[in-house]
Design an enzyme around this catalytic site. Structure first.
Site, mmCIF file in Angstrom:
data_model
loop_
_atom_site.group_PDB
_atom_site.id
_atom_site.type_symbol
_atom_site.label_atom_id
_atom_site.label_comp_id
_atom_site.label_asym_id
_atom_site.label_seq_id
_atom_site.Cartn_x
_atom_site.Cartn_y
_atom_site.Cartn_z
ATOM 1 N N CYS A 89 0.867 -1.160 0.000
ATOM 2 C CA CYS A 89 0.000 0.000 0.000
ATOM 3 C C CYS A 89 0.908 1.215 0.000
ATOM 4 O O CYS A 89 2.119 1.093 0.131
ATOM 5 C CB CYS A 89 -0.857 0.018 1.253
ATOM 6 S SG CYS A 89 -1.786 -1.506 1.481
ATOM 7 N N ARG A 140 1.149 1.717 -5.907
ATOM 8 C CA ARG A 140 1.360 0.696 -4.877
ATOM 9 C C ARG A 140 0.075 -0.013 -4.484
ATOM 10 O O ARG A 140 0.099 -0.995 -3.733
ATOM 11 C CB ARG A 140 1.957 1.349 -3.618
ATOM 12 C CG ARG A 140 3.248 2.082 -3.865
ATOM 13 C CD ARG A 140 3.744 2.709 -2.585
ATOM 14 N NE ARG A 140 4.092 1.678 -1.626
ATOM 15 C CZ ARG A 140 5.251 1.041 -1.600
ATOM 16 N NH1 ARG A 140 6.184 1.356 -2.463
ATOM 17 N NH2 ARG A 140 5.486 0.113 -0.709
ATOM 18 N N TRP A 146 -3.955 -1.707 -1.265
ATOM 19 C CA TRP A 146 -4.051 -2.911 -2.089
ATOM 20 C C TRP A 146 -4.384 -4.028 -1.106
ATOM 21 O O TRP A 146 -3.571 -4.398 -0.275
ATOM 22 C CB TRP A 146 -2.720 -3.179 -2.794
ATOM 23 C CG TRP A 146 -2.762 -4.315 -3.748
ATOM 24 C CD1 TRP A 146 -3.212 -4.297 -5.034
ATOM 25 C CD2 TRP A 146 -2.317 -5.657 -3.510
ATOM 26 N NE1 TRP A 146 -3.071 -5.536 -5.608
ATOM 27 C CE2 TRP A 146 -2.531 -6.387 -4.701
ATOM 28 C CE3 TRP A 146 -1.750 -6.321 -2.414
ATOM 29 C CZ2 TRP A 146 -2.209 -7.740 -4.826
ATOM 30 C CZ3 TRP A 146 -1.430 -7.662 -2.539
ATOM 31 C CH2 TRP A 146 -1.663 -8.349 -3.738
ATOM 32 N N ASN A 159 1.432 -0.172 5.879
ATOM 33 C CA ASN A 159 1.762 -0.926 4.678
ATOM 34 C C ASN A 159 2.503 -2.174 5.131
ATOM 35 O O ASN A 159 3.504 -2.073 5.836
ATOM 36 C CB ASN A 159 2.661 -0.077 3.770
ATOM 37 C CG ASN A 159 3.261 -0.884 2.639
ATOM 38 O OD1 ASN A 159 2.625 -1.821 2.139
ATOM 39 N ND2 ASN A 159 4.468 -0.535 2.230
ATOM 40 N N GLY A 160 1.992 -3.354 4.756
ATOM 41 C CA GLY A 160 2.644 -4.603 5.165
ATOM 42 C C GLY A 160 1.624 -5.565 5.727
ATOM 43 O O GLY A 160 0.422 -5.437 5.445
ATOM 44 N N GLU A 184 7.968 -13.058 -21.788
ATOM 45 C CA GLU A 184 7.694 -11.695 -21.324
ATOM 46 C C GLU A 184 6.602 -11.056 -22.182
ATOM 47 O O GLU A 184 5.747 -10.337 -21.666
ATOM 48 C CB GLU A 184 8.999 -10.881 -21.338
ATOM 49 C CG GLU A 184 8.864 -9.412 -21.001
ATOM 50 C CD GLU A 184 8.216 -9.124 -19.643
ATOM 51 O OE1 GLU A 184 8.041 -10.042 -18.827
ATOM 52 O OE2 GLU A 184 7.857 -7.950 -19.414
ATOM 53 N N LYS A 216 3.107 -9.633 -20.601
ATOM 54 C CA LYS A 216 2.664 -8.254 -20.827
ATOM 55 C C LYS A 216 1.261 -8.245 -21.408
ATOM 56 O O LYS A 216 0.395 -7.493 -20.998
ATOM 57 C CB LYS A 216 3.654 -7.588 -21.789
ATOM 58 C CG LYS A 216 3.913 -6.167 -21.615
ATOM 59 C CD LYS A 216 4.886 -5.784 -20.526
ATOM 60 C CE LYS A 216 4.971 -6.659 -19.336
ATOM 61 N NZ LYS A 216 5.936 -6.351 -18.368
ATOM 62 N N GLU A 263 -1.397 -9.387 -18.844
ATOM 63 C CA GLU A 263 -1.432 -8.484 -17.691
ATOM 64 C C GLU A 263 -2.289 -7.243 -17.950
ATOM 65 O O GLU A 263 -3.026 -6.800 -17.066
ATOM 66 C CB GLU A 263 0.013 -8.059 -17.372
ATOM 67 C CG GLU A 263 0.179 -7.147 -16.185
ATOM 68 C CD GLU A 263 1.638 -6.779 -15.939
ATOM 69 O OE1 GLU A 263 2.459 -6.914 -16.872
ATOM 70 O OE2 GLU A 263 1.948 -6.355 -14.824
ATOM 71 N N HIS A 280 3.598 -31.134 -28.810
ATOM 72 C CA HIS A 280 3.444 -32.063 -27.691
ATOM 73 C C HIS A 280 2.195 -31.738 -26.881
ATOM 74 O O HIS A 280 2.070 -32.185 -25.744
ATOM 75 C CB HIS A 280 4.703 -32.045 -26.825
ATOM 76 C CG HIS A 280 5.916 -32.491 -27.576
ATOM 77 N ND1 HIS A 280 6.128 -33.793 -27.940
ATOM 78 C CD2 HIS A 280 6.945 -31.785 -28.104
ATOM 79 C CE1 HIS A 280 7.255 -33.886 -28.625
ATOM 80 N NE2 HIS A 280 7.769 -32.673 -28.744
ATOM 81 N N LYS A 314 1.920 -2.218 -8.407
ATOM 82 C CA LYS A 314 3.270 -2.082 -8.961
ATOM 83 C C LYS A 314 4.297 -2.815 -8.128
ATOM 84 O O LYS A 314 5.168 -3.490 -8.641
ATOM 85 C CB LYS A 314 3.619 -0.596 -9.043
ATOM 86 C CG LYS A 314 4.998 -0.308 -9.626
ATOM 87 C CD LYS A 314 5.064 -0.701 -11.077
ATOM 88 C CE LYS A 314 6.414 -0.419 -11.707
ATOM 89 N NZ LYS A 314 6.563 -1.209 -12.957
#
Ligand code: M6R
Length: 609
Positions: A2, A27, A74, A100-101, A482, A486, A489, A505, A604
Site C-alpha cells: 500500500c 502501490r 491494495w 503498509n505490510g 515476457e 505483458k 497483464e 506435444h 506495482k
C-alpha cells in the site's frame, strides 16, 4: 503493498496528503483514506475505489487541518471496502494508524483484544495496532508505540497520530519501505520519494527497525528500543517531472518510448572509452573472486524473472558459469544446493518485492554473496545486497514493467561480459564486438519504436480474440514469455508462450483458424527450425505475425504479417524484440478500453508474500 503518507506543518494537510497519495497509487488503488487533525479531534474520510473517489468527496466536504495521515490500499486482509480502507482507529478514536505490510499475528492479537472488550470496525490486520495503542497507553505516545511494537510480528511501515499528543506524528519501518521528507517548518512521511518531491528534496530513508518522531520543527530517529540514532538526510537530484506522464496518454506508453534513453543511461560509464571492454566500477572484483564462482542462482519475480532467463544465456555464454533461474516465491522455501562459492543474483525493479527480498535474506543467511540488479537506489534489495548494479531506467510508474526489463537485460549482458573477461572465459575480441553492438542499441530501439503505428493496427485486430500464442526458440522463447505476460497483464486476453518446438506435444490442439500467433524468428542458428514450427501453426490456419530481422524476405512467404526489427546479433535480439511486444500489449489493452497503467487486481510493488 500500500502507499502511506503523513504531513505536519502549516499547509492544508488534505492537499498534501492527496497529492502524495496520487504519486503512490501505483502501490495499490482499491481504496484510499485520510485522517486530518483539527480542533481537538481526528476527522476521517475513507472510500473504496480509486483515489479520485476520495478526492471528489473531500472536494465536496474538505477536512480542515494542518496535520494528517493518508493511505492508498491494495487489499490483503479484508476485501476492498470503506470499512477496510485506512486510516484505522481504536474504540475511542484516540489513535489513527496507516499501515503498509502485514501484521502476521493479528488473529491472535485480535482475539485477545476482543476478549478485553475492544470492538473492531474492519477485517484488517492493521486495526489491531490502533487497539493495541489504546490498550497499552502509558500516557506518552512514544513509549506506547515502543510497547506495541514488542507484540506485533510481521512487516510494517506505520504512520501514527494520537489525540493526546497533537503536533506529533510517529513513523515506523520494519520490512516495508518508508521515507521522511524534511522541510522548513514542515515534515513528511511517505512510502516513496516522489510523494514528497513537490515540497522537499531532502529526504531520509528510514533504516530497517527505525522509528521517527516528527513535529513541525524537527525529526528525531530511534531504534525500536527507543535509543536515539543519528541520521543523514540525502538530497534528491532527480526531477519530479520525470515521474509525470509528459504528454503521453499513459505512463506505460511513455515508459516504452523512454527505453532508448534508459538503455543509454544504463550503458553510460560502463563501456570503456577505447570501446574494448565493460567496466563496472560498482563491482571491484578481483580475478580470483570471479574465478571462484562455481554457480549462479538468479532469483526474481515476474518480468524480472524473465530478464533472468535471458541473463542465464548471457552469463553461460560469456562467463561459462552454470546458471539456474528461479522464481523467488519458490526459491525462498526450497532447499537449494549452494556452495560457499555460489553467487546469488536477485533482480528487482522496485527493490522491494517481498519474495525477492526474502530470497536475498535466505542467501545472506547461508553465507552466500548476493548481487542485486535493481532500479531503485536505496531500496531494501539495494541496501541489503553485497553488490549492486543499478539500472538507470528512471521511475517506472505503470504497473506493467517495460523499461525496467530492457535495462535489466542491459545490466545482465554487461555483467556477463565483465565476469567473463575477469575469468578469461571469453576472448577480448568477442567482448569488444559486444561493446560495439550494445552501443548501437539506443539508436536501434528508436527505429523499433517508429513501427508503433503498424503495431497499433495489428493490436486492434488481435484484441478481438480471446487468445494469443507467443512462440520462439532459444532467446526468442525467453522474450516470448515476457511478451505473453505483458499481453495478459494489461489486455486481460489469455496468452501463452511456448518454445516453438514444444507445440506439437500438446498445445497445437489449441490452434484454430484465425487465432493470433506471434512468432519470434531472430535466432539465426535456429532459423530453419523456427520456420518449420511456423508452418505447423499456419497449416492449422492460425494468423501468424512474425517478428524478424530487417532484410529477411524469406519469412514473409510463410506468415500473414511481418514486423521487422533492425539487425543485430542473435545474442542481443531480446533488446530488439521486446518493444514491439510491449506495444502490442499496450494497444490491445487500449483497444479493449482497459485501465492500462493500473490493470485489475495488480499493484506495482508486491511487498507482501
Ligand atoms: O519490482 P520487481 O521487479 O521485483 O517486480 C517483480 C514483478 O512483480 C513485476 O515484474 C511484475 O511481474 C510486473 N508487473 C510485470 O509487468
Amino acid at each position: 503493498m500500500c502507499g502511506i503518507v503523513g504531513y505536519i506543518g502549516p499547509r492544508p494537510a488534505q492537499d498534501v496528503l492527496l497529492s502524495g497519495l496520487s504519486k503512490l497509487e501505483y502501490r495499490g488503488y482499491d481504496s484510499a483514506g485520510v485522517a486530518v487533525w483539527n480542533d481537538g479531534d481526528f476527522q476521517l474520510e475513507k472510500s473504496v475505489g480509486r483515489l479520485a473517489v476520495l478526492s471528489d468527496r473531500l472536494e465536496a466536504q474538505p477536512l480542515v487541518g494542518n496535520q494528517g495521515i493518508g493511505h492508498t490500499r491494495w487489499a490483503t486482509h479484508g476485501r476492498p471496502s470503506d470499512a477496510n480502507a485506512h486510516p484505522h482507529a481504536d474504540c475511542s478514536s484516540a489513535f489513527v494508524v496507516v499501515h503498509n505490510g502485514i501484521i502476521e499475528n493479528y488473529m491472535q492479537l485480535r482475539e485477545e483484544l476482543t476478549a478485553s472488550g475492544h470492538t473492531f470496525a474492519s477485517e484488517t490486520d492493521t486495526e489491531v495496532v490502533a487497539h493495541l495503542l489504546e490498550e497499552k497507553w502509558t500516557g506518552d505516545l512514544f513509549s506506547t508505540v515502543l510497547q506495541v511494537l514488542q507484540v506485533v510480528r510481521g512487516a510494517y511501515a506505520l504512520g501514527i497520530m494520537a489525540k493526546a499528543e497533537p503536533g506529533k506524528l510517529i513513523a515506523v519501518r520494519k520490512h516495508s519501505p518508508l521515507i521522511i521528507g524534511l522541510g522548513d517548518g514542515e515534515n513528511f512521511i511517505a512510502s516513496d520519494i516522489p510523494a514528497v518531491l513537490e515540497y522537499t528534496r531532502d529526504v531520509y530513508i528510514l533504516e530497517e527497525g527505525e522509528l521517527a518522531v516528527l513535529t513541525r520543527d524537527g525529526v528525531a530517529c530511534f531504534d525500536l528500543e527507543g535509543h536515539p540514532v543519528h541520521f543523514e538526510p540525502l538530497r534528491v537530484t532527480w526531477d519530479a517531472v520525470a515521474a509525470e506522464r509528459g504528454g503521453y496518454p499513459h505512463f506505460m506508453l511513455k515508459e516504452i518510448h523512454e527505453q532508448p534513453k534508459a538503455v543509454r543511461d544504463t550503458l553510460s560509464g560502463r563501456l570503456s572509452e577505447d570501446g574494448l571492454s565493460v567496466c563496472l566500477p560498482e563491482l571491484p572484483w578481483s580475478v580470483e573472486q570471479a574465478k571462484q564462482i562455481d554457480r549462479i542462482h538468479i532469483v526474481a519475480c515476474g518480468t524480472s524473472y524473465h530478464a533472468g532467463l535471458v541473463g542465464k544465456v548471457a552469463i553461460e555464454t560469456l562467463a561459462r558459469i552454470p546458471v539456474d533461474v528461479e522464481i523467488a516465491s519458490e526459491y525462498r522455501y526450497r532447499n537449494p544446493i549452494v556452495t560457499d562459492q555460489t553467487l546469488i543474483v536477485v533482480i528487482s525493479q522496485s527493490g522491494e518485492t517481498a519474495d525477492t527480498l526474502a530470497a536475498l535474506r535466505k542467501a545472506k543467511a547461508s553465507g552466500n554473496r548476493v548481487l542485486a540488479i535493481t532500479n531503485v537506489v536505496g531500496s531494501s534489495v539495494a541496501r541489503e545486497a553485497d553488490d549492486v548494479i543499478i539500472t538507470w531506467a528512471g521511475p517506472e510508474i505503470s504497473v506493467a514493467s517495460t523499461k525496467a526489463y530492457t535495462t535489466q537485460l542491459v545490466a545482465l549482458y554487461l555483467f556477463a561480459a565483465y565476469v567473463g573477461a575477469l575469468r578469461s572465459a571469453v576472448d577480448p575480441g568477442t567482448v569488444a564486438q559486444l561493446v560495439k553492438d550494445l552501443a548501437t542499441m539506443p539508436e536501434k530501439l528508436e527505429e523499433v519504436l517508429d513501427t508503433a503505428p503498424l503495431i497499433e493496427q495489428i493490436a486492434n485486430e488481435f484484441s478481438a480474440w480471446n487468445d494469443a500464442f507467443f512462440l520462439g526458440r532459444g532467446l526468442d522463447y525467453s522474450v516470448a514469455l515476457e511478451g505473453a505476460l505483458k499481453y495478459k497483464e494489461i489486455s486481460y486476453i489469455h496468452a501463452e508462450a511456448y518454445p516453438a518446438g514444444e507445440l506439437k506435444h500438446g498445445t497445437l490442439a489449441l490452434i484454430t483458424e484465425g487465432v493470433p500467433v506471434v512468432a519470434m524468428v531472430t535466432q539465426d542458428a535456429l532459423y530453419e527450425k523456427s520456420l518449420s514450427n511456423i508452418k505447423e501453426v499456419k497449416a492449422r490456419d492460425a494468423h501468424v505475425l512474425a517478428l524478424a530481422w530487417a532484410g529477411d524476405a524469406e519469412i514473409a512467404k510463410s506468415v500473414d504479417r511481418v514486423l521487422y526489427v533492425p539487425r543485430t546479433v542473435s545474442f542481443l535480439a531480446p533488446l530488439m524484440l521486446i518493444a514491439p511486444l510491449q506495444l502490442l500489449a499496450y494497444y490491445a489493452s487500449v483497444a479493449r478500453g482497459n485501465d492500462v497503467d493500473k490493470p485489475r487486481n495488480l499493484a506495482k510493488s508486491v511487498t507482501v508474500e
